[in-house]
Each structure stands twice: as C-alpha cells, then as structure tokens.
Write an enzyme that holds these catalytic residues in place. Structure first.
Site, PDB file in Angstrom:
ATOM      1  N   HIS A 102       1.005  -1.243  -0.052  1.00  0.00           N
ATOM      2  CA  HIS A 102      -0.071  -0.033  -0.145  1.00  0.00           C
ATOM      3  C   HIS A 102       0.911   1.119   0.051  1.00  0.00           C
ATOM      4  O   HIS A 102       1.224   1.714   0.801  1.00  0.00           O
ATOM      5  CB  HIS A 102      -0.826  -0.041   1.169  1.00  0.00           C
ATOM      6  CG  HIS A 102      -1.754  -1.175   1.321  1.00  0.00           C
ATOM      7  ND1 HIS A 102      -1.581  -2.395   1.781  1.00  0.00           N
ATOM      8  CD2 HIS A 102      -3.139  -1.146   1.235  1.00  0.00           C
ATOM      9  CE1 HIS A 102      -2.370  -3.125   1.589  1.00  0.00           C
ATOM     10  NE2 HIS A 102      -3.541  -2.512   1.454  1.00  0.00           N
ATOM     11  N   GLU A 132      -0.258   0.221  -5.423  1.00  0.00           N
ATOM     12  CA  GLU A 132      -1.268   1.482  -5.080  1.00  0.00           C
ATOM     13  C   GLU A 132      -2.394   1.288  -5.890  1.00  0.00           C
ATOM     14  O   GLU A 132      -2.399   1.183  -7.025  1.00  0.00           O
ATOM     15  CB  GLU A 132      -0.651   2.842  -5.262  1.00  0.00           C
ATOM     16  CG  GLU A 132      -1.547   3.870  -4.902  1.00  0.00           C
ATOM     17  CD  GLU A 132      -2.123   3.946  -3.831  1.00  0.00           C
ATOM     18  OE1 GLU A 132      -1.546   3.633  -2.509  1.00  0.00           O
ATOM     19  OE2 GLU A 132      -3.448   4.039  -3.588  1.00  0.00           O
ATOM     20  N   SER A 191       7.078   5.695   2.222  1.00  0.00           N
ATOM     21  CA  SER A 191       7.871   4.608   2.225  1.00  0.00           C
ATOM     22  C   SER A 191       8.588   4.231   1.053  1.00  0.00           C
ATOM     23  O   SER A 191       9.610   3.840   1.000  1.00  0.00           O
ATOM     24  CB  SER A 191       7.065   3.407   2.935  1.00  0.00           C
ATOM     25  OG  SER A 191       5.774   3.445   2.270  1.00  0.00           O
ATOM     26  N   ASP A 241       0.848  -1.523   4.939  1.00  0.00           N
ATOM     27  CA  ASP A 241       0.576  -0.433   5.369  1.00  0.00           C
ATOM     28  C   ASP A 241      -0.734   0.104   4.854  1.00  0.00           C
ATOM     29  O   ASP A 241      -0.927   1.058   4.011  1.00  0.00           O
ATOM     30  CB  ASP A 241       1.535   0.613   5.038  1.00  0.00           C
ATOM     31  CG  ASP A 241       1.452   2.025   5.750  1.00  0.00           C
ATOM     32  OD1 ASP A 241       0.668   2.006   6.589  1.00  0.00           O
ATOM     33  OD2 ASP A 241       2.146   2.886   5.250  1.00  0.00           O
ATOM     34  N   GLY A 287      -2.971  -4.348  -3.190  1.00  0.00           N
ATOM     35  CA  GLY A 287      -2.087  -4.724  -2.127  1.00  0.00           C
ATOM     36  C   GLY A 287      -1.935  -6.098  -1.482  1.00  0.00           C
ATOM     37  O   GLY A 287      -1.189  -6.904  -1.434  1.00  0.00           O
TER      38      GLY A 287
HETATM   39  N1  SAM Z   1       2.941   3.266   2.932  1.00  0.00           N
HETATM   40  C1  SAM Z   1       2.731   4.654   2.443  1.00  0.00           C
HETATM   41  C2  SAM Z   1       3.818   5.424   3.097  1.00  0.00           C
HETATM   42  O1  SAM Z   1       4.077   4.826   4.276  1.00  0.00           O
HETATM   43  O2  SAM Z   1       4.465   6.289   2.567  1.00  0.00           O
HETATM   44  C3  SAM Z   1       1.389   5.212   2.938  1.00  0.00           C
HETATM   45  C4  SAM Z   1       0.078   4.168   2.677  1.00  0.00           C
HETATM   46  S1  SAM Z   1      -1.367   4.799   3.107  1.00  0.00           S
HETATM   47  C5  SAM Z   1      -1.232   4.511   4.702  1.00  0.00           C
HETATM   48  C6  SAM Z   1      -2.348   3.432   2.593  1.00  0.00           C
HETATM   49  C7  SAM Z   1      -2.350   3.655   0.832  1.00  0.00           C
HETATM   50  O3  SAM Z   1      -3.013   2.240   0.436  1.00  0.00           O
HETATM   51  C8  SAM Z   1      -3.327   4.915   0.289  1.00  0.00           C
HETATM   52  O4  SAM Z   1      -2.359   5.374  -0.721  1.00  0.00           O
HETATM   53  C9  SAM Z   1      -4.377   4.016  -0.570  1.00  0.00           C
HETATM   54  O5  SAM Z   1      -4.782   4.611  -1.540  1.00  0.00           O
HETATM   55  C10 SAM Z   1      -4.066   2.896  -0.583  1.00  0.00           C
HETATM   56  N2  SAM Z   1      -4.926   1.603  -0.861  1.00  0.00           N
HETATM   57  C11 SAM Z   1      -5.969   1.352  -0.206  1.00  0.00           C
HETATM   58  N3  SAM Z   1      -6.462   0.212  -0.667  1.00  0.00           N
HETATM   59  C12 SAM Z   1      -5.772  -0.418  -1.150  1.00  0.00           C
HETATM   60  C13 SAM Z   1      -5.530  -1.805  -1.902  1.00  0.00           C
HETATM   61  N4  SAM Z   1      -6.524  -2.535  -1.764  1.00  0.00           N
HETATM   62  N5  SAM Z   1      -4.407  -2.066  -2.532  1.00  0.00           N
HETATM   63  C14 SAM Z   1      -3.294  -1.081  -2.596  1.00  0.00           C
HETATM   64  N6  SAM Z   1      -3.308   0.120  -2.182  1.00  0.00           N
HETATM   65  C15 SAM Z   1      -4.486   0.488  -1.549  1.00  0.00           C
END
Ligand code: SAM
Length: 282
Positions: A41, A120, A102, A166, A146
C-alpha cells in the site's frame, strides 16, 4: 476508497514507521546479497507538505516538524540519521521540501542490485507514484490490490527482503485481513522480513494481531508501539504500532533507544508520550 495519505504525511505515525523502515533497510544493506522490497500500500511515494491537503490538517507539525528539536549527535539522533538524511533540510517551521513516503525511503536506501515493487490502488495516488519512479529501473509500480500483491509476489526470487504492509484501515475488517494475508504470505516465505503497520486505537484488535502473528508459526517478531497522548474513545489517532516479523537482530536494542526519544519529542503534552516493546523468539 476515500483515504488519501497526503492529509497525514509526515505525522507522528509516519515518523515512527519510516524511522523503523529505514533501520530495517540499513540492516538489509549489511549483506551484499540483493533483496526485494514489496510495499503493498505504497501511496504517492512522496509528498509536498505545502500542498493544500497537507496544510489543512497540519499533522506534519506534530510529526516531522518536531524532529527539529532532536540532538543529532545523541544515540537516537545517530539511529535516525538514515531517515532524516532522506527527509533532507527543513524550513524554519520544521517542514521539509518534500516528505518521503515509504517508497521514496526504500528507493534511497536500496542498492543497484535490489528490486522494489510498489502497489497502489487509488488512481490518482497511483499516477503520482508511477510518474515519480518511472525512470528507476529497479522499481516496478503496480496498479494492483495490495492484498493480492502480497500473495502474488512472495516469495520473491531473491528470497531476501521486506514486505511492508501499510493499509488505510478504512474497512472494519482490516486487522483480520492483515492477519490472514500475512499468515498466507508467511506460509510461502517464512524467512522474509514483514513490517505490519497499524493504528493502535483498540487494545483488543492489536492484541489479536500479535496473537495471530505468534500463531502463524513465525520464529521471531517484535511488537513496537508509540503513543503521543492517552487513547480516547472515539478520538483521533494517538497511538501507532508496527509488528516486525523476522526483525533484524539489532532492531529490538535500537527500538529501546529510538522509541523513548520519539515519545519525548512527539508527545502532545509533557509526560503523555509512551512506548511498548514486546518480542518473541521460538
Ligand atoms: N505506505 C505509504 C507510506 O508510508 O508512505 C502510505 C500508505 S497509506 C497509509 C495507504 C495507501 O493504500 C493509500 O494510498 C491508499 O490509496 C492505498 N490503498 C487502499 N486500498 C488499497 C488496496 N487494496 N491495494 C493497494 N493500495 C490500497
């Protein structure tokens, strides 16, 4: 999918997660053998904190903005150096030009032979992520779920590496989903390092996650939590955690230096900061 990380970029939970992420990667760099980072994520990859969304919440002010008070020569300061070097110079308010997510942290610390997979699902966040890393041939950005990616990309061909999970915790069942997806991935790749991030609002949920990690057959794990204020029912996020499975053997000792200092720097009122460090090894 309503969650957009730009509102929260550089907040206390990001500082905690990203400082630990950098420590894990610094450790993986100790051996020459290549590794893979799977960020399930990934978000946009990096964030301009001057953007209206980041400015509206101003969460970074009680996160990365507080690190200006850190003594960079202290033990904690030295452990935070790889992370803070990537964050770069900050303005008079403690705001960096661009706050690294990240993916940007992993990109900076990974070596030529390492590989990085960033997933993402949000279309706009994915477009930003893809554009940011388009020229780095080590990086694969995928517009993929993810949870699916965690199953599909484990074990990686390198057999060494880190899976950072995440998710946004928008869905009620996200803790259960995380536990299940981790157990399935671990069954296929038991030697990988897994970093599982969570918001620690409900002790029952976080205890259940820790118990399920133990039950998965993992040989060693660390549970790290940081609180900046007491948890209040229905209140905002004040406590965050990371479960690290197969942690670098130095990480527990490093956490004993880092977490008290982060709690002190990031606490919302004097004495409100707290931390937790638990470990198991079988
Ligand atoms: N890991 C990133 C960082 O530390 O910079 C922050 C991630 S943020 C907490 C969670 C992200 O997951 C968001 O950008 C959201 O759009 C994305 N997201 C939500 N559901 C998802 C999925 N099923 N698969 C992949 N990404 C997803």
């Amino acid at each position: 999918m309503n969650y957009a990380h730009v509102f929260h970029a550089g907040n206390f939970a990001d500082v905690f997660k990203h400082a630990l992420l950098a420590r894990i990667l610094v450790y993986l760099n100790r051996k020459d053998a290549p590794y893979r980072v799977i960020d399930t994520h990934a978000g946009e990859g990096a964030y301009d904190l001057a953007r209206e969304e980041a400015d509206r919440t101003g969460e970074w002010r009680e996160g990365i903005g507080r690190l200006a008070a850190l003594d960079r020569t202290s033990d904690a300061g030295q452990l935070l150096a790889p992370y803070l070097d990537i964050v770069g110079a900050c303005d008079a308010e403690g705001r960096p030009q661009i706050y690294p997510g990240s993916p940007a942290i992993a990109q900076k610390l990974a070596r030529r032979s390492d590989r990085l997979v960033f997933c993402e699902k949000h279309p706009e966040a994915f477009a930003a992520l893809k554009a940011r890393f388009a020229r780095d041939r080590r990086v694969k950005t995928l517009d993929l779920d993810g949870w699916t990616a965690l199953g599909a990309f484990t074990p990686p061909p390198e057999r060494r590496g880190l899976a950072l999970v995440d998710p946004p915790y928008e869905a009620r069942d996200e803790f259960a989903r995380l536990a299940k997806a981790f157990a399935a991935a671990h069954a296929k790749w038991s030697t990988g390092v897994y970093a599982l991030w969570y918001p620690a609002k409900d002790r029952r949920e976080t205890d259940d996650l820790w118990r399920s990690v133990r039950a998965s057959g993992a040989r060693s794990a660390l549970r790290l939590e940081l609180a900046v204020a007491p948890t209040e029912e229905g209140g905002g996020l004040t406590r965050t955690g990371l479960v690290v499975v197969n942690p670098p053997f130095v990480l527990e000792a490093e956490a004993h230096v880092l977490l008290p200092e982060l709690a002190r720097l990031l606490e919302r009122s004097p004495g409100a900061g707290a931390h937790l460090i638990e470990a198991f090894e079988v």
